[in-house]
Design an enzyme around this catalytic site. Structure first.
Site, PDB file in Angstrom:
ATOM      1  N   ASP A 146       0.267  -8.569  -1.565  1.00 25.29           N
ATOM      2  CA  ASP A 146      -0.856  -8.023  -2.331  1.00 25.29           C
ATOM      3  C   ASP A 146      -1.364  -9.091  -3.304  1.00 25.29           C
ATOM      4  O   ASP A 146      -0.590  -9.809  -3.928  1.00 25.29           O
ATOM      5  CB  ASP A 146      -0.412  -6.768  -3.095  1.00 25.29           C
ATOM      6  N   ILE A 147      -2.673  -9.171  -3.436  1.00 26.10           N
ATOM      7  CA  ILE A 147      -3.282 -10.187  -4.292  1.00 26.10           C
ATOM      8  C   ILE A 147      -3.044  -9.895  -5.773  1.00 26.10           C
ATOM      9  O   ILE A 147      -3.139 -10.800  -6.617  1.00 26.10           O
ATOM     10  CB  ILE A 147      -4.804 -10.276  -3.976  1.00 26.10           C
ATOM     11  N   ASN A 163      -2.071   5.322  -0.365  1.00 29.44           N
ATOM     12  CA  ASN A 163      -3.136   6.091  -1.004  1.00 29.44           C
ATOM     13  C   ASN A 163      -4.100   6.586   0.066  1.00 29.44           C
ATOM     14  O   ASN A 163      -4.408   5.877   1.026  1.00 29.44           O
ATOM     15  CB  ASN A 163      -3.879   5.223  -2.017  1.00 29.44           C
ATOM     16  N   VAL A 222      -9.300   0.296  -0.634  1.00 30.11           N
ATOM     17  CA  VAL A 222      -9.672  -0.399   0.605  1.00 30.11           C
ATOM     18  C   VAL A 222      -9.618   0.596   1.762  1.00 30.11           C
ATOM     19  O   VAL A 222      -8.559   1.169   2.045  1.00 30.11           O
ATOM     20  CB  VAL A 222      -8.736  -1.594   0.874  1.00 30.11           C
ATOM     21  N   HIS A 245      -3.333   1.407   4.874  1.00 28.23           N
ATOM     22  CA  HIS A 245      -2.308   0.427   4.518  1.00 28.23           C
ATOM     23  C   HIS A 245      -1.180   1.119   3.786  1.00 28.23           C
ATOM     24  O   HIS A 245      -1.382   2.120   3.085  1.00 28.23           O
ATOM     25  CB  HIS A 245      -2.876  -0.703   3.652  1.00 28.23           C
ATOM     26  N   HIS A 281       1.741   0.285   0.970  1.00 26.88           N
ATOM     27  CA  HIS A 281       2.272  -0.639  -0.028  1.00 26.88           C
ATOM     28  C   HIS A 281       3.795  -0.611   0.079  1.00 26.88           C
ATOM     29  O   HIS A 281       4.399   0.469   0.124  1.00 26.88           O
ATOM     30  CB  HIS A 281       1.896  -0.196  -1.438  1.00 26.88           C
TER      31      HIS A 281
END
Ligand code: AMP
Length: 127
Positions: free
Chosen positions: A39-40, A97, A106, A110, A112
């Protein structure tokens, strides 16, 4: 792959662009079903995102419309990444999420993957 009542997949979303190689990522794993990258904006010492290669905008979309092979391949990839990162013994947290109230930013499904320290409460106390 729009499921009834959900928005259509946005080909311009940032994870679609990462999958197409248009923007870079710090890759930790890739196979036929999934891509995993850091993750950025990490929220833990380990914060990796695992995304399916198929065009699914959320968990609701993925769970309803993905094939059994895609679902199995994705779930196995998440487990593989956690193991490769050395998180099985200390433990880790998965989070996905879905939709506005979750804060999903986004619109490509995905998961996390958090680890690397004690992670505390599952959700913050209400203010
Ligand atoms: P969510 O709020 O569940 O949709 O999470 C989206 C996550 O994507 C956030 O944790 C962001 O920090 C992360 N993110 C956004 N852009 C990038 C990027 N280019 N590379 C890696 N992670 C990103």
């Amino acid at each position: 792959m729009a499921v009834s009542g959900l928005p259509p997949y946005d080909e311009a979303n940032i994870f679609a662009r990462i999958l197409r190689g248009e923007i870079p990522c710090k890759k930790v794993h890739e196979d036929a079903w999934a891509l995993a990258f850091h993750d950025i904006n990490p929220q833990a010492p380990v914060h990796v995102l695992v995304i399916p290669k198929g065009k699914y905008c959320s968990f609701a979309d993925f769970s309803a419309a993905a094939s059994e092979a895609e679902i199995a391949g994705f779930v196995r990839a998440v487990g593989t990444v956690a193991k490769q990162l050395g998180l099985e013994a200390p433990g880790y947290r998965l989070l996905a999420n879905m939709g506005p109230e979750s804060g999903q930013e986004v619109p490509h499904f995905h998961v996390h993957l958090f680890g690397g320290r004690p992670l505390g409460r599952m959700l913050p106390k209400p203010a």
